[in-house]
Motif scaffolding. Sequence first.
Motif, PDB file in Angstrom:
ATOM      1  N   THR A  13     -21.714  23.312  17.205  1.00  0.00           N
ATOM      2  CA  THR A  13     -20.451  23.981  16.924  1.00  0.00           C
ATOM      3  C   THR A  13     -19.634  23.101  15.998  1.00  0.00           C
ATOM      4  O   THR A  13     -19.916  21.926  15.829  1.00  0.00           O
ATOM      5  N   LYS A 147     -12.607  24.229  22.251  1.00  0.00           N
ATOM      6  CA  LYS A 147     -13.227  24.120  23.574  1.00  0.00           C
ATOM      7  C   LYS A 147     -12.390  23.182  24.431  1.00  0.00           C
ATOM      8  O   LYS A 147     -11.377  22.634  23.992  1.00  0.00           O
ATOM      9  N   GLN A 159     -12.135  32.935  25.304  1.00  0.00           N
ATOM     10  CA  GLN A 159     -12.883  31.677  25.282  1.00  0.00           C
ATOM     11  C   GLN A 159     -14.264  31.873  24.656  1.00  0.00           C
ATOM     12  O   GLN A 159     -14.716  31.047  23.855  1.00  0.00           O
ATOM     13  N   LYS A 163     -15.737  30.175  21.121  1.00  0.00           N
ATOM     14  CA  LYS A 163     -17.008  29.445  21.098  1.00  0.00           C
ATOM     15  C   LYS A 163     -17.958  30.066  20.070  1.00  0.00           C
ATOM     16  O   LYS A 163     -18.653  29.357  19.327  1.00  0.00           O
TER      17      LYS A 163
END
Length: 266
Positions: A13, A147, A159, A163
């Motif tokens: 990420t 995060k 959330q 992500k």
Amino acid sequence: MMPGVGQKKLEKTMEAEDVTLLRYLVDLCLRELQKEGGIDIVLFVGVDGRIFASQVPEDLTPQQYYLLNIFKSNLYHICNQLKSKNLRVIMEQYSHGSMIISSVGDYAFLASIISRELGYEDVQRVIKAVLKWSVIVNHVFQLKPMKGRAVEGYPEEIQKELKRLSRKLFVDHFSHTKQYRKNMEILQHLKNRISEVLGVGMADEVIVLTFNELGTTAPYMTDALWRRFVEIVIERHIRPMRGDVIADETYRTWMSELERKLRSFV
């Protein structure tokens, strides 16, 4: 394998760490809102009237053009409402379609323009999407982490979206990062070295076998994994094929060169 080396899975990420990545991530949010809500035009606008980002069709239909002009003529009024902190979300319906204005924090808002008639269920779905993405755009625009504690207060759906956006950013931009460039340079250097010792034909095979043993590939290597890579190549391939003298000398030379390259990217 050395204890602990390569055991931790790399989290693929990224954060919006500079203006270019921030702009890309905001544009991505607008595209996702556009798709989820079936929205024709989305604009992300500051309270001073500046348009930070937008998703506008290249060829506007007469209805879309009409609604966009309505938005422009009302922009001053919308900004004033937002400045006074009275505006949070409002929907206006016209003969040509609908417009939803949703605040993004205290200093910006989203304008969503839809050039079709909306039924009751459509209205609920579109407003839900607009409100969700308003929260996400606000989070992204403030450059908050994607995060950890920074997202704990959000519903699970938001959330997950954050992500997913972070993962999408990684996939689309990882090849432009310093880590990627470093790893590709080190890979090419070691490939040349392996070719010198074992021959060009063996180099690719040895590299593939070594990455298989490490359980990763070149773009995602860490400093510790590169050191282990050299150890595996020498112990599994060079020592059996070229003997201890060449293996020991190769280890000293390659490790010294590797450490210099790793330091050069700090």
